[in-house]
Enzyme design. Structure first.
Site, PDB file in Angstrom:
ATOM      1  N   THR A 277       0.974  -1.149   0.052  1.00 39.16           N
ATOM      2  CA  THR A 277       0.046   0.022   0.196  1.00 39.16           C
ATOM      3  C   THR A 277       0.937   1.238  -0.147  1.00 39.16           C
ATOM      4  O   THR A 277       2.131   1.066   0.344  1.00 39.16           O
ATOM      5  CB  THR A 277      -0.682  -0.043   1.251  1.00 39.16           C
ATOM      6  OG1 THR A 277       0.202   0.125   2.433  1.00 39.16           O
ATOM      7  CG2 THR A 277      -1.703  -1.114   1.320  1.00 39.16           C
TER       8      THR A 277
ATOM      9  N   GLU B 217      -5.471  -3.353  -1.283  1.00 36.75           N
ATOM     10  CA  GLU B 217      -6.296  -4.865  -0.552  1.00 36.75           C
ATOM     11  C   GLU B 217      -7.273  -5.547  -1.400  1.00 36.75           C
ATOM     12  O   GLU B 217      -7.763  -6.516  -0.711  1.00 36.75           O
ATOM     13  CB  GLU B 217      -6.494  -4.136   0.933  1.00 36.75           C
ATOM     14  CG  GLU B 217      -5.555  -3.626   1.822  1.00 36.75           C
ATOM     15  CD  GLU B 217      -5.148  -2.321   1.683  1.00 36.75           C
ATOM     16  OE1 GLU B 217      -5.155  -1.826   0.611  1.00 36.75           O
ATOM     17  OE2 GLU B 217      -4.807  -1.665   2.503  1.00 36.75           O
TER      18      GLU B 217
ATOM     19  N   LYS C  88     -14.776  18.327   8.907  1.00 35.08           N
ATOM     20  CA  LYS C  88     -15.557  18.261   9.879  1.00 35.08           C
ATOM     21  C   LYS C  88     -16.068  19.531  10.583  1.00 35.08           C
ATOM     22  O   LYS C  88     -15.208  20.154  11.398  1.00 35.08           O
ATOM     23  CB  LYS C  88     -15.256  17.195  11.141  1.00 35.08           C
ATOM     24  CG  LYS C  88     -15.183  15.728  10.637  1.00 35.08           C
ATOM     25  CD  LYS C  88     -14.741  14.853  11.551  1.00 35.08           C
ATOM     26  CE  LYS C  88     -14.514  13.519  11.529  1.00 35.08           C
ATOM     27  NZ  LYS C  88     -13.027  13.231  11.407  1.00 35.08           N
TER      28      LYS C  88
ATOM     29  N   TRP D  35     -20.351  16.681   8.408  1.00 30.72           N
ATOM     30  CA  TRP D  35     -19.278  16.008   7.509  1.00 30.72           C
ATOM     31  C   TRP D  35     -19.429  16.835   6.238  1.00 30.72           C
ATOM     32  O   TRP D  35     -20.526  16.744   5.641  1.00 30.72           O
ATOM     33  CB  TRP D  35     -19.308  14.543   7.417  1.00 30.72           C
ATOM     34  CG  TRP D  35     -18.757  14.028   8.625  1.00 30.72           C
ATOM     35  CD1 TRP D  35     -18.525  14.420   9.815  1.00 30.72           C
ATOM     36  CD2 TRP D  35     -18.435  12.775   8.564  1.00 30.72           C
ATOM     37  NE1 TRP D  35     -17.946  13.500  10.598  1.00 30.72           N
ATOM     38  CE2 TRP D  35     -17.981  12.404   9.977  1.00 30.72           C
ATOM     39  CE3 TRP D  35     -18.413  11.411   7.788  1.00 30.72           C
ATOM     40  CZ2 TRP D  35     -17.568  11.097  10.305  1.00 30.72           C
ATOM     41  CZ3 TRP D  35     -17.715  10.247   8.354  1.00 30.72           C
ATOM     42  CH2 TRP D  35     -17.295  10.029   9.494  1.00 30.72           C
TER      43      TRP D  35
HETATM   44  P1  AMP Z   1      -4.710   2.461  -3.445  1.00 25.76           P
HETATM   45  O1  AMP Z   1      -4.419   1.174  -2.592  1.00 25.76           O
HETATM   46  O2  AMP Z   1      -3.464   3.010  -3.644  1.00 25.76           O
HETATM   47  O3  AMP Z   1      -5.139   1.646  -4.792  1.00 25.76           O
HETATM   48  O4  AMP Z   1      -5.711   3.291  -2.978  1.00 25.76           O
HETATM   49  C1  AMP Z   1      -7.006   3.056  -2.619  1.00 25.76           C
HETATM   50  C2  AMP Z   1      -7.712   4.170  -2.360  1.00 25.76           C
HETATM   51  O5  AMP Z   1      -7.955   5.025  -3.503  1.00 25.76           O
HETATM   52  C3  AMP Z   1      -9.343   3.658  -1.908  1.00 25.76           C
HETATM   53  O6  AMP Z   1      -9.381   3.467  -0.584  1.00 25.76           O
HETATM   54  C4  AMP Z   1      -9.789   4.913  -2.188  1.00 25.76           C
HETATM   55  O7  AMP Z   1      -9.626   6.003  -0.856  1.00 25.76           O
HETATM   56  C5  AMP Z   1      -9.200   5.792  -3.276  1.00 25.76           C
HETATM   57  N1  AMP Z   1      -9.941   5.366  -4.598  1.00 25.76           N
HETATM   58  C6  AMP Z   1      -9.879   4.317  -5.505  1.00 25.76           C
HETATM   59  N2  AMP Z   1     -10.646   4.616  -6.496  1.00 25.76           N
HETATM   60  C7  AMP Z   1     -11.567   5.572  -6.078  1.00 25.76           C
HETATM   61  C8  AMP Z   1     -12.672   6.327  -6.956  1.00 25.76           C
HETATM   62  N3  AMP Z   1     -13.214   5.757  -7.940  1.00 25.76           N
HETATM   63  N4  AMP Z   1     -13.209   7.300  -6.164  1.00 25.76           N
HETATM   64  C9  AMP Z   1     -12.566   7.897  -4.978  1.00 25.76           C
HETATM   65  N5  AMP Z   1     -11.548   7.214  -4.421  1.00 25.76           N
HETATM   66  C10 AMP Z   1     -11.008   6.129  -4.921  1.00 25.76           C
END
Ligand code: AMP
Length: 543
Positions: free
Chosen positions: A188, A333, A440, A445
């Site tokens: 991550t 994940e 917030k 929110w």
């Molecule tokens: P990663 O593990 O780097 O792919 O990041 C995942 C995170 O990216 C998710 O938990 C979201 O917070 C954000 N994310 C991924 N796709 C979207 C989307 N279409 N809209 C908003 N947030 C997203």
């Protein structure tokens, strides 16, 4: 006693995707724009036979089942061969994001205990520098031919990729083993704390590839030409290297050439039909086509995810360029696919505008992913499109732990995503925020994504980010950080007035600051952490 099915038990092996592609679509091309600058063409059959040689070469280097093999590389055919050669032979492919800080790269390599690192030519200086800090790395393989090998290097264990392959005869059969064995690891991004490794299995990867290819997901077909802009080091390019083999389509690999002009030329020259990437990358491409008055001749669909796709971007793609946008949500994940924005048959007769409204959401879950939203006390919230809660998921390709971490991340058998979302009665999920990015204000929110989406539709705005800013009365109020389009002029007051009627009045941002550039993370998301740090002493005019 229950009656048992009488079906063959064949473990789901990643190698089977490649052997299928080689046998049934062996002549279909994999085209790569190489780091060396030239174009390279190969086929699924050739990739399969070279992956076998690579598996032999890795065994010759002394690697054993389960050993981790790191990659620091862009999207290209050699990286594809490594994906299959490594996982297919029972080793674990660990893709590393070269845009991370060098110390983070070293931390990740050491956590995964990589034995070998494959590296692209233009990332090699990073590996040379880090090598003394990487005690587990026994071999470094430069992904090039002999002619590009450096004349001088301090590394004693450096190999040439093409030489390694040339020394093997390819007489190798892909082994069959437990489908639950580890196939690859992605870390991550670790915006808070150290990155964490998600360990995918052969089973989870193959099931994910099948789901990704489905018509209501990426809708991949053998006749498609797919250009993954999303890097192979960002959650395995969202599974495209596997799903593409499964359907046997042509792949176009852009290397590190991701600017608008390079991408556009590649789309046109290779007749790309489908692509996938984060919103930031599309900003660059759209600016280029607009500025040069261009059109796409074959590009039909793009999957946009990784962060919220602004509705204005969906409209520009669809209305101006006739490219369908599929908004997708997922995370490392989740291998990463969770939901995709696709219509139901009952939406067929809606006017375009109403359809686009539905497609702005992050979409419905694919088979294999179950989701729910819960409140702060863990109570399950209704699917009414209004209640916002912590999004939790479970499914065949969702982690149940992290590499080298004892504590389970699960809550009641579900994986808490850290995202805040609503789900409507039709099952369309909409992310309102990352839980730590939500603003917030006086106990209520405000969705930073909603605020950003409004300004992203303003003609003078290139990019906008909403962050919480300290307010003595309300605790937090929204501050907009904005990059203007080149040559565009707009005032703070005009942008604040632009919110009128588009969101509830009390959510209107208190202030706007203009900057030359908004910082992005290594995976192309807006770095709210850096922005909050930079504006932590900002005084709002309303304070
Ligand atoms: P990663 O593990 O780097 O792919 O990041 C995942 C995170 O990216 C998710 O938990 C979201 O917070 C954000 N994310 C991924 N796709 C979207 C989307 N279409 N809209 C908003 N947030 C997203």
């Amino acid at each position: 006693m229950s009656l048992m099915g009488q079906m063959m038990q064949m473990p789901l092996m990643i190698s089977s995707l490649l052997t299928h592609a080689a046998r049934h679509n062996g002549d279909i091309e994999i085209v790569s724009k190489r780091v060396e600058g030239d174009m390279h063409r190969t086929t699924w059959a050739e990739v399969e036979s070279r992956s076998r040689k690579l598996a032999q070469a890795l065994a010759r280097l002394g690697l054993q089942t389960g050993d981790r093999v790191g990659t620091l590389a862009w999207n290209g055919y050699r990286h594809l061969e490594i994906y299959y050669g490594v996982s297919g032979s029972g080793l674990v492919c660990h893709t590393i994001n070269p845009r991370l800080f060098p110390q983070q790269v070293a931390w990740i390599v050491n956590d995964a205990q990589d034995k070998v690192i494959f590296v692209d030519l233009n990332i090699f200086p990073l590996v040379e520098k880090l090598a003394p800090m990487l005690p587990t790395v026994k071999h470094v393989v430069l992904m090039c031919g002999r002619e590009s090998m450096p004349r001088e290097t301090a590394l004693t264990n450096l190999h040439c990729y093409e030489d390694l392959l040339a020394a093997e005869d390819g007489q190798y059969s892909w082994p069959t083993f437990d489908e639950n064995a580890a196939a690859s690891i992605c870390y991550t991004s670790g915006t808070t704390g150290n990155p964490k490794g998600a360990v995918y299995s052969h089973r989870s990867t193959v099931l994910h590839a099948m789901a990704a290819a489905l018509p209501d997901a990426m809708c991949l077909k053998a006749t498609d030409v797919v250009l993954p802009v999303v890097p192979m080091f960002h959650v395995n390019a969202w599974g495209i290297p596997y799903a593409a083999a499964l359907v046997g389509c042509k792949l176009v690999m852009p290397g590190h050439h991701l600017d608008g002009a390079s991408l556009y030329n590649l789309f046109e020259e290779e007749k790309v039909t489908m692509s996938a990437g984060v919103p930031t990358i599309w900003l660059g491409l759209l600016n280029h086509v607009k500025a040069n008055n261009l059109k796409f001749s074959t590009f039909k669909t793009t999957i946009i995810g990784g962060s919220a796709c602004p509705p204005a971007m969906i409209r520009t793609f669809e209305n101006d360029y006739n490219v369908e946008v599929i908004h997708a949500w997922g995370m490392t994940e989740l291998s990463p696919i969770g939901t995709l924005g696709r219509l139901k048959s009952k939406h067929a007769d809606l006017p375009t505008e109403a359809k686009q409204k539905i497609l702005e959401k992050q979409g419905k879950s694919v088979f294999g992913i179950d989701m729910r939203i819960v409140d702060g006390d863990g109570h399950v919230l209704p699917w009414d499109g209004k209640a916002a809660g912590d999004l939790e998921v479970r499914g065949h390709w969702v982690v149940n732990g992290y590499f080298n971490v004892d504590k389970s991340p699960l809550h009641d058998g579900w994986f808490p995503t850290g995202d805040v979302a609503t789900i409507d009665a039709d099952g369309y999920m909409q992310i309102t925020d990352r839980s730590k990015d939500v603003i917030k204000s006086g106990g209520e929110w405000i969705s930073s994504i909603d605020l950003e989406n409004v300004l992203m539709a303003h003609p003078a705005v290139h990019e906008a980010a909403a962050i919480a800013c300290f307010h003595p009365k309300w605790d937090e109020r929204p501050l907009m950080v904005v990059v203007k389009k080149p040559g565009a002029e707009v005032s703070k007051e005009e942008l604040i007035a632009f919110y009128d009627g588009k969101i509830p009045k009390w959510q209107t941002p208190d202030d706007v600051v203009f900057v030359d550039e908004i910082p992005h993370t290594a995976t192309g998301k807006i770095s709210k952490l850096q922005l909050r740090e930079r504006f932590k002493d900002h005084k709002l005019p309303t304070a």
